[in-house]
Design a protein around this motif. Structure first.
Motif, PDB file in Angstrom:
ATOM      1  N   LYS A  94       2.502 -16.748  -4.777  1.00 52.43           N
ATOM      2  CA  LYS A  94       1.046 -16.797  -4.876  1.00 52.43           C
ATOM      3  C   LYS A  94       0.511 -17.839  -3.905  1.00 52.43           C
ATOM      4  O   LYS A  94       1.170 -18.844  -3.650  1.00 52.43           O
ATOM      5  CB  LYS A  94       0.624 -17.144  -6.308  1.00 52.43           C
ATOM      6  N   PRO A  95      -0.677 -17.624  -3.312  1.00 52.28           N
ATOM      7  CA  PRO A  95      -1.573 -16.495  -3.578  1.00 52.28           C
ATOM      8  C   PRO A  95      -1.104 -15.216  -2.887  1.00 52.28           C
ATOM      9  O   PRO A  95      -0.766 -15.244  -1.700  1.00 52.28           O
ATOM     10  CB  PRO A  95      -2.898 -16.966  -2.970  1.00 52.28           C
ATOM     11  N   ARG A  96      -1.046 -14.123  -3.624  1.00 45.97           N
ATOM     12  CA  ARG A  96      -0.701 -12.836  -3.027  1.00 45.97           C
ATOM     13  C   ARG A  96      -1.896 -12.336  -2.233  1.00 45.97           C
ATOM     14  O   ARG A  96      -3.028 -12.363  -2.712  1.00 45.97           O
ATOM     15  CB  ARG A  96      -0.321 -11.818  -4.098  1.00 45.97           C
ATOM     16  N   ILE A  97      -1.639 -11.906  -1.027  1.00 48.86           N
ATOM     17  CA  ILE A  97      -2.723 -11.428  -0.171  1.00 48.86           C
ATOM     18  C   ILE A  97      -2.994  -9.964  -0.491  1.00 48.86           C
ATOM     19  O   ILE A  97      -2.136  -9.103  -0.288  1.00 48.86           O
ATOM     20  CB  ILE A  97      -2.370 -11.598   1.319  1.00 48.86           C
ATOM     21  N   MET A  98      -4.179  -9.703  -1.008  1.00 48.13           N
ATOM     22  CA  MET A  98      -4.600  -8.344  -1.328  1.00 48.13           C
ATOM     23  C   MET A  98      -5.492  -7.855  -0.191  1.00 48.13           C
ATOM     24  O   MET A  98      -6.663  -8.227  -0.100  1.00 48.13           O
ATOM     25  CB  MET A  98      -5.348  -8.316  -2.662  1.00 48.13           C
ATOM     26  N   VAL A  99      -4.918  -7.062   0.686  1.00 49.39           N
ATOM     27  CA  VAL A  99      -5.653  -6.589   1.860  1.00 49.39           C
ATOM     28  C   VAL A  99      -6.624  -5.487   1.445  1.00 49.39           C
ATOM     29  O   VAL A  99      -6.246  -4.534   0.766  1.00 49.39           O
ATOM     30  CB  VAL A  99      -4.686  -6.066   2.943  1.00 49.39           C
ATOM     31  N   LYS A 100      -7.862  -5.639   1.872  1.00 48.92           N
ATOM     32  CA  LYS A 100      -8.885  -4.639   1.577  1.00 48.92           C
ATOM     33  C   LYS A 100      -9.103  -3.757   2.801  1.00 48.92           C
ATOM     34  O   LYS A 100      -9.114  -4.248   3.928  1.00 48.92           O
ATOM     35  CB  LYS A 100     -10.194  -5.329   1.189  1.00 48.92           C
ATOM     36  N   GLY A 101      -9.269  -2.467   2.564  1.00 50.31           N
ATOM     37  CA  GLY A 101      -9.468  -1.569   3.693  1.00 50.31           C
ATOM     38  C   GLY A 101      -9.734  -0.150   3.242  1.00 50.31           C
ATOM     39  O   GLY A 101     -10.058   0.101   2.078  1.00 50.31           O
ATOM     40  N   SER A 102      -9.575   0.777   4.174  1.00 46.48           N
ATOM     41  CA  SER A 102      -9.850   2.183   3.892  1.00 46.48           C
ATOM     42  C   SER A 102      -8.623   2.861   3.293  1.00 46.48           C
ATOM     43  O   SER A 102      -7.482   2.485   3.584  1.00 46.48           O
ATOM     44  CB  SER A 102     -10.253   2.908   5.182  1.00 46.48           C
ATOM     45  N   SER A 103      -8.868   3.861   2.479  1.00 46.15           N
ATOM     46  CA  SER A 103      -7.763   4.597   1.863  1.00 46.15           C
ATOM     47  C   SER A 103      -6.926   5.308   2.918  1.00 46.15           C
ATOM     48  O   SER A 103      -5.713   5.466   2.759  1.00 46.15           O
ATOM     49  CB  SER A 103      -8.310   5.610   0.850  1.00 46.15           C
ATOM     50  N   GLN A 104      -7.566   5.712   4.021  1.00 42.92           N
ATOM     51  CA  GLN A 104      -6.843   6.404   5.088  1.00 42.92           C
ATOM     52  C   GLN A 104      -5.781   5.506   5.707  1.00 42.92           C
ATOM     53  O   GLN A 104      -4.663   5.938   5.980  1.00 42.92           O
ATOM     54  CB  GLN A 104      -7.822   6.874   6.170  1.00 42.92           C
ATOM     55  N   ALA A 105      -6.137   4.256   5.927  1.00 43.74           N
ATOM     56  CA  ALA A 105      -5.184   3.320   6.531  1.00 43.74           C
ATOM     57  C   ALA A 105      -3.989   3.096   5.610  1.00 43.74           C
ATOM     58  O   ALA A 105      -2.842   3.031   6.065  1.00 43.74           O
ATOM     59  CB  ALA A 105      -5.871   1.997   6.839  1.00 43.74           C
ATOM     60  N   PHE A 106      -4.245   3.004   4.321  1.00 43.10           N
ATOM     61  CA  PHE A 106      -3.169   2.706   3.378  1.00 43.10           C
ATOM     62  C   PHE A 106      -2.294   3.927   3.080  1.00 43.10           C
ATOM     63  O   PHE A 106      -1.218   3.789   2.507  1.00 43.10           O
ATOM     64  CB  PHE A 106      -3.748   2.129   2.089  1.00 43.10           C
ATOM     65  N   LYS A 107      -2.750   5.110   3.470  1.00 36.57           N
ATOM     66  CA  LYS A 107      -1.927   6.310   3.312  1.00 36.57           C
ATOM     67  C   LYS A 107      -0.930   6.464   4.457  1.00 36.57           C
ATOM     68  O   LYS A 107       0.029   7.226   4.354  1.00 36.57           O
ATOM     69  CB  LYS A 107      -2.823   7.554   3.243  1.00 36.57           C
ATOM     70  N   ASN A 108      -1.183   5.749   5.542  1.00 36.98           N
ATOM     71  CA  ASN A 108      -0.337   5.834   6.731  1.00 36.98           C
ATOM     72  C   ASN A 108       0.749   4.761   6.647  1.00 36.98           C
ATOM     73  O   ASN A 108       0.462   3.565   6.687  1.00 36.98           O
ATOM     74  CB  ASN A 108      -1.210   5.629   7.980  1.00 36.98           C
ATOM     75  N   THR A 109       2.000   5.184   6.530  1.00 40.72           N
ATOM     76  CA  THR A 109       3.091   4.218   6.337  1.00 40.72           C
ATOM     77  C   THR A 109       3.240   3.267   7.524  1.00 40.72           C
ATOM     78  O   THR A 109       3.584   2.093   7.339  1.00 40.72           O
ATOM     79  CB  THR A 109       4.428   4.952   6.102  1.00 40.72           C
ATOM     80  N   HIS A 110       2.988   3.761   8.740  1.00 35.19           N
ATOM     81  CA  HIS A 110       3.090   2.877   9.907  1.00 35.19           C
ATOM     82  C   HIS A 110       1.996   1.822   9.884  1.00 35.19           C
ATOM     83  O   HIS A 110       2.250   0.655  10.212  1.00 35.19           O
ATOM     84  CB  HIS A 110       2.996   3.679  11.203  1.00 35.19           C
TER      85      HIS A 110
END
Length: 255
Positions: free
Chosen positions: A179-195
């Motif tokens: 901790k602190p764990r970094i919770m990255v905020k962004g678009s769902s499209q970006a997080f669906k892409n494994t790369h």
């Protein structure tokens, strides 16, 4: 501040200035994480990809348990290679940010740095915790050595998908457990892409390494809080150096 002659040797920066350069690398990683998470890696363009490559390369060269080289440009090459980080750091220290300062400095358009600032501050905290664990230090060192041994196989490409995946895994195996764990905020499209997800984690690892180097040079959260004015002076000094260099290049081309 007295400005140097145009050909000032950048190797002559003092310790505080090298600390600012290392700190800018942390903020560059944070800003790239934010940009990729919200818009995708394709949107950061060739310049953004270059900024990322500089950080990924440095993350492999900042080693565990070795006396740090006090010349930050050994790792981060040049001020222009950290332009995004210097700009984001300046924005973070001066909010609301004046997009038209009295003096002329090279600029790169970035959005409000609030999110990047949050990531950067978390990386500064996490770096101390990660390097307090011998097991995590060993994991980082093993990852670095493995990549370096196989670098020719990866065509000397720091953004090879296998290198990105290995650095991302190093981050997951170390900082992700603290901790602190970094919770990255962004678009769902970006997080669906494994790369994209792997690249975000690899850049967080690069930011972690830069933060560790910053601490090795004597950087500390207290200095960051109470030396804001000095940091801004150094950033603007660097900007003037870059501006002078650009002017010289323009003049030489016109001859």
């Amino acid at each position: 501040m007295t400005m140097p002659a145009p050909f000032t040797d950048q190797d002559q920066f003092n310790t505080e200035q090298h600390q600012v350069i290392a700190l800018a690398a942390v903020f560059q990683a944070a800003q790239l994480v934010h940009a990729i998470a919200t818009a995708g890696s394709q949107r950061i363009g060739e310049l953004g990809q270059h900024y990322a490559t500089v950080l990924l390369q440095a993350s492999l060269n900042i080693r565990v348990g070795q006396n740090p080289n006090s010349n930050s440009l050994v790792f981060f090459k040049s001020l222009s290679d950290l332009h995004l980080g210097l700009h984001t750091l300046e924005q973070s220290l001066v909010m609301p940010y004046d997009p038209q300062p009295k003096q002329r400095y090279p600029r790169l358009k970035t959005k409000n740095p609030k999110q990047a600032l949050g990531y950067a501050m978390a990386l500064l905290q996490l770096s101390a915790k990660v390097y307090a664990h011998k097991d995590y230090q060993a994991k980082i060192e093993q990852t670095q050595q493995k990549i370096i041994r196989q670098f020719a196989f990866f065509d000397y490409d720091y953004q090879n998908s296998s290198i990105i995946a290995a650095l991302a895994q190093a981050y997951s195996d170390t900082a992700s457990h603290l901790k602190p764990r970094i919770m990255v905020k962004g678009s769902s499209q970006a997080f669906k892409n494994t790369h994209e997800v792997a690249l975000i984690r690899a850049l967080l690892f690069a930011g972690l390494q830069a933060a560790h180097y910053w601490r090795e040079l004597g950087g500390s959260p207290w200095k960051l809080i109470f030396s804001k004015g000095k940091i801004l002076k150094h950033i603007r000094y660097f900007a003037e150096l870059q501006h002078q260099q650009q002017q010289l290049e323009v003049e030489s081309e016109s001859l």
